[in-house]
Design an enzyme around this catalytic site. Structure first.
Site, mmCIF file in Angstrom:
data_model
loop_
_atom_site.group_PDB
_atom_site.id
_atom_site.type_symbol
_atom_site.label_atom_id
_atom_site.label_comp_id
_atom_site.label_asym_id
_atom_site.label_seq_id
_atom_site.Cartn_x
_atom_site.Cartn_y
_atom_site.Cartn_z
ATOM 1 N N GLY A 149 41.106 -19.772 29.174
ATOM 2 C CA GLY A 149 40.428 -19.959 27.880
ATOM 3 C C GLY A 149 41.261 -19.404 26.741
ATOM 4 O O GLY A 149 41.469 -20.056 25.708
ATOM 5 N N ASP B 105 40.890 -13.581 39.097
ATOM 6 C CA ASP B 105 40.505 -14.713 39.965
ATOM 7 C C ASP B 105 41.697 -15.472 40.535
ATOM 8 O O ASP B 105 41.549 -16.262 41.445
ATOM 9 C CB ASP B 105 39.670 -15.750 39.178
ATOM 10 N N ASN C 15 62.780 -3.423 53.361
ATOM 11 C CA ASN C 15 63.073 -4.788 52.902
ATOM 12 C C ASN C 15 64.567 -5.083 52.941
ATOM 13 O O ASN C 15 65.127 -5.608 51.983
ATOM 14 C CB ASN C 15 62.536 -5.000 51.481
ATOM 15 N N GLN D 141 55.312 7.226 52.956
ATOM 16 C CA GLN D 141 55.614 5.898 52.404
ATOM 17 C C GLN D 141 55.272 4.747 53.346
ATOM 18 O O GLN D 141 55.208 3.600 52.917
ATOM 19 C CB GLN D 141 57.092 5.810 52.012
#
Length: 782
Positions: free
Chosen positions: A119, A165, A540, A676
């Protein structure tokens, strides 16, 4: 009378950039505001905050305020929006927009960055399209003169999507959605324990008017028994079907039942499905003691997750770049993310496609509604269906295509390992394969495969794995040991138990293990089976992917630790915390955490640490504390990867800083260590684990019925699954090992995140520092 003191535009490409937050608040909005303000100032532009959204734009005056570097200090870790947001009816009408246009010209602002839902973004684009007409009217009514408006012929608008959302098309995630999902999963995990204790059913209502993303992801992340989402309403006889599934799960020994209802849920005829209706069914038809939990605005609240801090920061940075590069002809962009890549899309198209979803639902065209969501949405929905319902005869494969699939964890524990395993087990059982857990990694397999009564090789039943979705660590045990410890025994065990496919979850050791098995095929035919590595490590650092399961959980734990240290540092004011992060030889965790918390400096193994660097950073600290005129949030944080230097430990760096502070400022060091690894895995690690787990099993399954030699000759028979750029891909191990792996430093050769280090430095105002002499040159293909 027209004001004559409108400021002249800044010279060249420099802009006065207004930033505002609009619509419902979402965690991460403040990170976007901070990034826009600091990036604007870094680019010699001026930054203005427009308070209370469109309301402030219409009211003008003190509601539009120039922002300095220090004004946004500490914004990253704050939830909601610190510059406020409000519903504004006036802006909906032309007179309101007229006043807003005048206010911008009076302040000399020629670019707007708006963070809000669809919106807010629609309103912004309408404003831009009317801009010249509004200016003309302001001159005609003598509010402004031709001279006033002359430099402001074009309004430059960039959209950022802040919405819990996740309802905007063309982007995988909107700012705030993963923080909100974390709140919901936390609540469901809490309810879960009560449900199990009392053998109860719980119906949980989550937000999402036209968008079922939160409900779907909650279902995937928590292993809920049934979900209701607007895009894919349940079948005609859903009451019967839901009760059947629940009864089946109970018969298999499940003690709890969780049903997730999206607030916009309805049936095939658009009749609303309420939590009360679902509760009544479960109580009466399934005979269960059922409770309702409506989470409400709790879902919006709290501090932003690591991902939302990173996303909002990177999107804010990109928004300023888009402003700098825009011409009057450029259509307004909205900044999106696809897999791991920040991209610009057309604002109008993204908003139009988003609105089309609601239209498709209204028209009962649910296939179209699913198509309009990103491809990821439909994939998650399928993965949810396959991994949740216990009995789906239509998915069963013919006997000849069923396989015996070994599942093993290798390396240190990482959040999401269990979720991936649960998904793999559920997929196997749905298709008729036999899932076999190889407990405690390769050392377990080598030393304990023949133990009595319980050996390391065991079939997994549905009920064993059913509750693993939200468990941290590794339920089947994990170990750093490699198959090369005794390839012969590994081969014999594979033969003895007829292992026909291997699913390996873990970090660099998992990658190395599959590399060893692949090379061992020359001597052992039992290794001529399909194998997939699913990268799972907090560091990672697995080649062949930009994202490992577990790294998001680690970042959230690290950020929680840093927030606590910063609070302490701010309370005692002039204090610096030097914090050691894990990550092996890869600076990924330190860099992304640095980006997310607004660290003053980040030290990584890639750049090393030298005395000049420390000297310059200490000088910078002196300047920062000198300028500090009693503002709040004054604590500073420096992050140091555990292997950044053999000489300069966090303690030594902290001592050097304290010595240089000469009583004007002090320092402390902190080592979060194994904290961690996190406790409960983050929702992002859980849902990605499920998605990658299902994809991995589908890949293994594609080799059913092939001969050992056919498998051996196919480079795709040993692969690593991962995200590369904007795609999820399987990469052949052979290629990744030879071309993409730095074996000595146990990390990929080209680390995609290296250019983010400059962003960390820019946003903290850190002066350019010459790199350490032992750092390697890292080229980036970006």
């Amino acid at each position: 009378m027209a004001p004559t003191n409108t400021p002249a535009p800044l010279e060249g490409k420099k802009r006065r950039i207004g930033v505002m937050t609009s619509g419902g608040d979402s965690p991460g909005m403040n990170g976007a505001v901070r990034a826009v303000v600091r990036m604007a100032i870094h680019n010699k532009c001026e930054a203005y905050a427009i308070y209370e959204g469109y309301d402030g734009l219409v009211k003008g005056g003190d509601m539009i305020k120039q922002m300095e570097w220090e004004d946004v200090r500490g914004f990253c870790s704050e939830g909601g929006t610190l510059i406020g947001t409000a519903r504004c009816m006036e802006f909906m009408q032309r007179p309101g927009r007229l006043q807003a246009a005048k206010n911008l010209v009076v302040k000399g602002i020629d670019a707007l960055v708006i963070c809000g839902g669809d919106g807010s973004l629609t309103g912004a684009d309408k404003f831009r399209s009317e801009w010249q007409g509004l200016l003309k009217e302001l001159v005609d009514t003598k509010e402004l003169t031709d001279t006033d408006i002359e430099p402001f012929q074009h309004l430059n608008i960039v959209g950022l999507v802040g919405s819990i959302d996740n309802d905007l098309s063309m982007t995988d995630a909107t700012i705030g959605c993963y923080s909100s999902l974390a709140r919901i999963c936390e609540a469901v995990d809490s309810v879960d324990t009560t449900a199990t204790s009392h053998q109860r059913a719980f119906v949980i209502e989550v937000m999402g008017r036209h968008c079922g993303w939160l409900a779907l992801m909650t279902g995937v992340a928590t292993g809920a028994d049934f979900i209701f989402i607007p895009e894919e309403p349940p079948k005609e006889n859903w009451e019967e079907e839901m009760c059947q599934i629940v009864k089946k799960h109970r018969a298999l020994g499940k003690r709890k039942t969780i049903v997730i209802v999206c607030e916009g849920a309805h049936d095939q005829n658009l009749k609303k499905i309420t939590p009360t209706a679902v509760k009544d069914l479960l109580s009466k038809k399934a005979g269960l003691d059922t409770r309702i939990t409506t989470l409400g605005h709790v879902q919006r609240g709290g501090t932003p997750s690591a991902y939302d801090r990173m996303l909002s920061t990177l999107q804010g940075v990109e928004a300023v770049k888009a402003v700098m590069e825009a011409t009057p002809e450029t259509p307004s962009p909205v900044i999106c993310i696809v897999e791991n890549k920040i991209v610009r899309r057309s604002l109008l198209e993204a908003v139009a496609q988003t609105k089309e979803v609601a239209t498709a639902i209204e028209a009962k065209d649910f296939d179209r509604a699913m198509e309009l969501r990103d491809a990821e949405f439909a994939e998650y929905y399928k993965a949810y269906q396959i991994t949740t319902a216990a009995d789906q005869p239509e998915l069963m494969l013919p006997e000849k295509d069923r396989m015996r699939i070994g599942i093993i964890h290798v390396g240190a524990p990482a959040g999401g390992m269990n979720a991936a395993t649960r998904a793999a087990v559920a997929y196997c059982l749905a298709r008729g394969h036999t899932p076999i857990a190889l407990h405690n990694g390769f050392p377990g397999l080598i030393r304990h495969h023949s133990d009595e009564p319980l050996g390391a090789v065991r079939e997994i039943k549905w009920l064993d794995a059913e509750g693993w979705a939200s468990k941290g660590g590794s339920e089947i045990g994990t170990n750093r040991g490699l198959p090369s410890e005794n390839l012969e025994v590994v081969s014999k065990v594979f033969d003895k138990y007829n292992i026909q496919g291997l699913f390996v979850v873990g970090g660099f050791e998992a990658f190395t293990a599959v590399s060893e098995l692949r090379k061992g095929r020359d001597h052992y035919s039992s290794f001529k089976i399909p194998m997939v590595v699913l990268p799972a490590t907090i560091s990672n650092n697995v080649p062949g992917t930009e994202y490992s399961i577990g790294s998001d959980t680690c970042l959230n734990a690290l950020i929680q630790y840093c927030d606590a240290c910063r609070q302490s540092a701010s309370a005692s004011r002039r204090r610096v915390f030097v914090i050691e992060t894990q990550g092996g030889e890869s600076g990924y965790i330190a860099t992304i955490a640095g980006l997310s918390i607004g660290a003053l400096a980040v030290y990584t193994p890639e750049d090393g640490i030298n005395i000049k660097m420390l000297d310059k950073d200490i000088d910078h600290l002196r300047e920062v504390f000198l300028k500090d005129k009693g503002q709040g949030r004054a604590g500073k944080i420096i992050l140091v990867n555990e292997k950044a230097s053999k000489v300069y430990s966090v303690q030594i760096i902290a001592d050097m800083i304290a010595e240089a502070g000469k009583g004007k400022f002090e320092s402390r060091h902190g080592v979060p260590g194994h904290f961690q690894q996190g406790t409960t895995p983050s929702p992002m690690d859980r849902v990605r684990a499920v998605r990658f787990g299902v994809k991995s099993l589908q890949h293994l399954e594609s080799f059913a019925g092939k001969s050992k030699d056919e498998i051996d000759e196919d480079p795709l028979s040993t692969v690593v699954i991962g995200i590369k750029g904007a795609k999820v891909l399987f990469s052949p191990m052979d290629t990744v090992e030879k071309k993409e792996t730095d074996w000595k430093l146990r990390r990929p050769k080209n680390e995609f995140w290296m250019d983010l280090k400059d962003t960390v430095d820019v946003l903290s105002g850190r002066p350019k520092v010459t790199k350490s002499h032992h750092a390697r040159g890292t080229s980036l293909n970006h």
